[in-house]
Design a protein around this motif. Structure first.
Motif, mmCIF file in Angstrom:
data_model
loop_
_atom_site.group_PDB
_atom_site.id
_atom_site.type_symbol
_atom_site.label_atom_id
_atom_site.label_comp_id
_atom_site.label_asym_id
_atom_site.label_seq_id
_atom_site.Cartn_x
_atom_site.Cartn_y
_atom_site.Cartn_z
ATOM 1 N N PRO A 11 0.817 -1.216 0.000
ATOM 2 C CA PRO A 11 0.000 0.000 0.000
ATOM 3 C C PRO A 11 0.853 1.269 0.000
ATOM 4 N N ARG A 12 2.149 1.119 0.304
ATOM 5 C CA ARG A 12 3.026 2.289 0.261
ATOM 6 C C ARG A 12 3.507 2.510 -1.174
ATOM 7 N N GLY A 13 3.798 3.762 -1.469
ATOM 8 C CA GLY A 13 4.273 4.103 -2.812
ATOM 9 C C GLY A 13 5.785 4.073 -2.874
ATOM 10 N N ARG A 15 7.991 4.949 -0.871
ATOM 11 C CA ARG A 15 8.694 4.566 0.360
ATOM 12 C C ARG A 15 8.710 3.044 0.561
ATOM 13 N N SER A 16 7.970 2.343 -0.242
ATOM 14 C CA SER A 16 7.869 0.883 -0.070
ATOM 15 C C SER A 16 9.187 0.196 -0.387
ATOM 16 N N LYS A 17 9.687 -0.561 0.576
ATOM 17 C CA LYS A 17 10.939 -1.294 0.386
ATOM 18 C C LYS A 17 10.751 -2.454 -0.596
ATOM 19 N N SER A 18 9.608 -3.138 -0.485
ATOM 20 C CA SER A 18 9.413 -4.289 -1.375
ATOM 21 C C SER A 18 9.304 -3.834 -2.830
ATOM 22 N N ARG A 19 8.655 -2.685 -3.042
ATOM 23 C CA ARG A 19 8.582 -2.144 -4.410
ATOM 24 C C ARG A 19 9.973 -1.782 -4.920
ATOM 25 N N GLN A 20 10.768 -1.139 -4.044
ATOM 26 C CA GLN A 20 12.112 -0.724 -4.465
ATOM 27 C C GLN A 20 12.955 -1.940 -4.836
ATOM 28 N N MET A 96 5.756 -8.007 4.595
ATOM 29 C CA MET A 96 5.205 -8.857 5.659
ATOM 30 C C MET A 96 4.297 -8.018 6.546
ATOM 31 N N TYR A 97 3.079 -8.483 6.729
ATOM 32 C CA TYR A 97 2.135 -7.841 7.650
ATOM 33 C C TYR A 97 1.692 -8.879 8.673
ATOM 34 N N ASN A 98 1.942 -8.581 9.922
ATOM 35 C CA ASN A 98 1.529 -9.473 11.009
ATOM 36 C C ASN A 98 1.902 -10.926 10.716
ATOM 37 N N PHE A 99 3.164 -11.074 10.339
ATOM 38 C CA PHE A 99 3.828 -12.365 10.119
ATOM 39 C C PHE A 99 3.287 -13.136 8.921
ATOM 40 N N SER A 100 2.449 -12.476 8.132
ATOM 41 C CA SER A 100 1.959 -13.126 6.916
ATOM 42 C C SER A 100 1.952 -12.119 5.768
ATOM 43 N N THR A 139 10.395 -10.472 -0.631
ATOM 44 C CA THR A 139 9.670 -10.027 0.556
ATOM 45 C C THR A 139 10.465 -8.963 1.314
ATOM 46 N N SER A 140 9.734 -8.174 2.071
ATOM 47 C CA SER A 140 10.328 -7.115 2.874
ATOM 48 C C SER A 140 9.713 -7.216 4.259
ATOM 49 N N ARG A 141 10.551 -7.385 5.273
ATOM 50 C CA ARG A 141 10.040 -7.659 6.624
ATOM 51 C C ARG A 141 10.787 -6.849 7.654
ATOM 52 N N GLY A 142 10.128 -6.601 8.774
ATOM 53 C CA GLY A 142 10.716 -5.736 9.788
ATOM 54 C C GLY A 142 11.743 -6.415 10.670
ATOM 55 N N LEU A 181 13.999 -4.704 8.025
ATOM 56 C CA LEU A 181 13.763 -3.384 7.449
ATOM 57 C C LEU A 181 12.703 -2.621 8.248
ATOM 58 N N ASP A 182 12.930 -1.331 8.419
ATOM 59 C CA ASP A 182 11.871 -0.444 8.923
ATOM 60 C C ASP A 182 11.457 -0.670 10.365
ATOM 61 N N MET A 183 12.209 -1.418 11.141
ATOM 62 C CA MET A 183 11.826 -1.573 12.551
ATOM 63 C C MET A 183 12.897 -0.943 13.434
#
Ligand SMILES: Cc1cc2nc3c(=O)[nH]c(=O)nc-3n(C[C@H](O)[C@H](O)[C@H](O)COP(=O)(O)O)c2cc1C
Length: 196
Positions: A11-13, A15-20, A96-100, A139-142, A181-183
């Motif tokens: 949903p991020r534009g 700033r999205s790591k997975s998109r980058q 990754m959102y809430n481990f899924s 995938t991109s995860r915190g 990432l991002d945490m």
């Protein structure tokens, strides 16, 4: 010449790591394979609806028995399925959102895992119809998930993706995981080299 489907659910534009990460991968791929044709789908631009009771009924109706209303209900799913089946290789970037996985990508999968289109049943056995393609998830995860970390064994993302795509007949499934990432604490990647 191969056809490649690239899907971005974040949903991020910008700033999205997975998109980058997926963009870097696709750009590098295109440099090496100039004749390959990339089809891009941005789930921010084309939100995927959740399935409904009427949609489920339509999806289990034989093509010749579909009413015009049912055909209309399945139209977007048909578009996604056709796009997916037409690709030799697929690159899905997945936060990754809430481990899924994020709910919009789950909605995408629910629209693409279709009886009679991407799987069928023969003698009580499920048979995947999406054979012969390669699928790569970036995938991109915190957090980190390696042995000994507090989150060891908490990754529900890779199994959820692997099972859904195996079910529809994809046997070549690879992952590049960018963990940490991002945490806070900066970006630490646990990426593995991979190809599609
Ligand atoms: C709603 C939400 C839930 C998240 N849940 C997790 C999680 O369970 N585990 C994790 O490692 N990171 C989690 N994160 C962090 C994201 O995976 C990380 O920021 C990732 O880079 C997001 O992808 P994107 O930058 O492409 O949007 C979460 C982030 C958000 C916004």
């Amino acid at each position: 010449m191969a056809s490649i489907l690239h899907v971005d659910p974040s949903p991020r534009g910008d700033r999205s790591k997975s998109r980058q990460l997926a963009k870097k991968f696709i750009d590098a791929w295109q440099d090496l394979h100039r004749d390959d044709v990339i089809t891009y789908r941005d789930l921010r631009q084309t939100p995927v609806p959740h399935v409904t009771e009427d949609w489920i009924a339509a999806s289990f109706t034989a093509p010749e028995a579909l009413t015009p209303e049912m055909t209309e209900l399945l139209k977007f799913s048909d578009e996604l399925v056709n796009e997916f089946l037409a690709a030799d290789r697929c690159v899905f970037s997945v936060p990754m959102y809430n481990f899924s996985i994020p709910s919009n990508f789950k909605a995408y999968i629910d629209q693409v895992v279709r009886v009679g289109r991407t799987f069928t049943e023969e003698d009580g056995q499920v048979k995947g119809l999406a054979n012969g393609k390669k699928v790569l998830f970036i995938t991109s995860r915190g957090v980190e998930f390696e042995a000994g970390s507090p989150y060891e064994g908490w990754d529900s993302q890779e199994p959820a993706l692997r099972y859904a795509f195996q079910y529809i007949g994809v046997s070549d499934i690879q992952f590049i995981h960018a963990n940490g990432l991002d945490m806070g604490g900066g970006a630490k990647t646990g990426a593995r080299r991979s190809t599609i």
